[in-house]
Design an enzyme around this catalytic site. Sequence first.
Site, PDB file in Angstrom:
ATOM      1  CE  LYS A 110      -4.358  -2.165   1.034  1.00  0.00           C
ATOM      2  NZ  LYS A 110      -3.800  -3.500   0.969  1.00  0.00           N
TER       3      LYS A 110
HETATM    4  C1  LIG Z   1      -4.438  -4.629   0.608  1.00  0.00           C
HETATM    5  C2  LIG Z   1      -3.711  -5.941   0.744  1.00  0.00           C
HETATM    6  C3  LIG Z   1      -3.941  -7.041  -0.166  1.00  0.00           C
HETATM    7  C4  LIG Z   1      -5.032  -7.072  -1.020  1.00  0.00           C
HETATM    8  O1  LIG Z   1      -5.103  -6.058  -2.303  1.00  0.00           O
HETATM    9  P1  LIG Z   1      -6.092  -5.666  -3.187  1.00  0.00           P
HETATM   10  O2  LIG Z   1      -5.484  -4.392  -4.097  1.00  0.00           O
HETATM   11  O3  LIG Z   1      -7.164  -5.236  -2.230  1.00  0.00           O
HETATM   12  O4  LIG Z   1      -6.499  -6.664  -3.631  1.00  0.00           O
HETATM   13  C5  LIG Z   1      -3.151  -8.129  -0.200  1.00  0.00           C
HETATM   14  N1  LIG Z   1      -2.324  -8.287   0.829  1.00  0.00           N
HETATM   15  C6  LIG Z   1      -1.945  -7.350   1.561  1.00  0.00           C
HETATM   16  C7  LIG Z   1      -0.986  -7.369   2.584  1.00  0.00           C
HETATM   17  C8  LIG Z   1      -2.658  -6.114   1.720  1.00  0.00           C
HETATM   18  O5  LIG Z   1      -2.538  -5.129   2.686  1.00  0.00           O
END
Ligand SMILES: *Cc1c(COP(=O)(O)O)cnc(C)c1O
Length: 460
Positions: A110
């Site tokens: 993120k």
């Molecule tokens: C947010 C997240 C996901 C999922 O990602 P999306 O873009 O919502 O599909 C997978 N793994 C981790 C560690 C995350 O923080």
Amino acid sequence: MRYISTRGQAPVLNFEQAMLTGLARDGGLYLPETIPQMDDIAALESLPYEQAALRVIRPFLGDSFTEAELVQALDAAYRGFGHAARAPLRQLAPGHHLLELFHGPTLAFKDFAMQLIGQLFQIALQRSGQRITIVGATSGDTGSAAIEAFRGLPNVDVFILFPHGRVSEVQRRQMTTPADANVHALAMDGHFDDCQARLKDLFNDHDFRDRVGLAGVNSINWARVLAQVVYYFTAAVSLGAPHRAVDFSVPTGNFGDVLAGLVAKRMGLPVGQLVVATNQNDILHRALTTGDYRVGQVEPSISPSMDIQVSSNFERALFWAYDGDAGAIRQLMADLKTGGFSISQGALQALREDFVSGRLSEDETLEAIRRFRDETGEILCPHSAIGAAVATRHLRPGVPMVTLATAHPAKFPDAVERAIGIRPALPPHMAGLFDLPERQTRIENDAAALKSLILERRTA
Ligand SMILES: *Cc1c(COP(=O)(O)O)cnc(C)c1O
């Protein structure tokens, strides 16, 4: 560059407006009207990450930001990452590679998007003198990434709602220890779904929305998807693209990260299959297998960042699979309110040209963490382990597979310890996390209480 809503009834915006708005007023998601083609993909090879990002992102911005502004934003966004390559590749097995996306300040992918939009927001707000209030709901990773990106910025307050008692201790401390006056961590009674519902209440109150300059930075924000397109290019190019195809496996919840892979493909990157890897909350796997997108109960899992039933960004893939038919998307989303919808044969076929899928149960996830540790020495977080295990079912001779490692294992120490008996240590720059004082406000599950708290606490 013009941005249109997937539901066809919201104003057409430029990049900056789409970024600041987040969700379209008709409930849809913004997409560029056309996807720019990337020329000279081979030239990305061995460029520093920031320079590759400049080439991939620039064509989407129109005149919202100058090239100099984007250069400045990219440098500031990724300077604090703990790895010179930003998104390094590591080999797991013959033909199978791991793309490490957890070297940012909060140890999850993120950060790639949030750090960049933090910088772009700042440039836009300095220009306009506007003040905004960011409110986000999180099951853990988005909240800490948003706080890290917006802490201390003038003109911005950031309020993060997280479900009280339902995030990991590392996740909570990442949200409650920043001392900046513009950061407000709110522990709400209820589940993540309640947090998200209260957030929607705020956005639907147009008076309140305008009064505090409400802005959304959740994963449906187009600017976040765009930032994630970059590492598909850098990874594929280092494995031989554009001269050969590369497959990707993506641990998936809200479909933002894997959608970025589809955008890269539509820009001309030779992406073969995109593997949608889910946990027991497998609505996407079921939808791609049966054509039926049907919402069930969220079952909490050891990969909590993928505990999602309504996968918001899937709407963008549907929009393209239905050839941009906004009326069809409006109908599907209306049907979703009563539990689900069936994807048309044509659209399903289109989706299957880009995506394959798989799911792992809880036991299989623990087993995958064990197996990769035994076979490679790598300790994977539960999300990344799901991605890697589903990937092994889809390996193709001669086509490199890249699994996206979405978080550092130290973010999910309980699950990892259950699997292999080892508690992974936090990287050195976060070692002090457990000594810092925490600051949070407990709040009831109530929109009116939330609104008055925001009005009272805003620093602007
Ligand atoms: C947010 C997240 C996901 C999922 O990602 P999306 O873009 O919502 O599909 C997978 N793994 C981790 C560690 C995350 O923080």
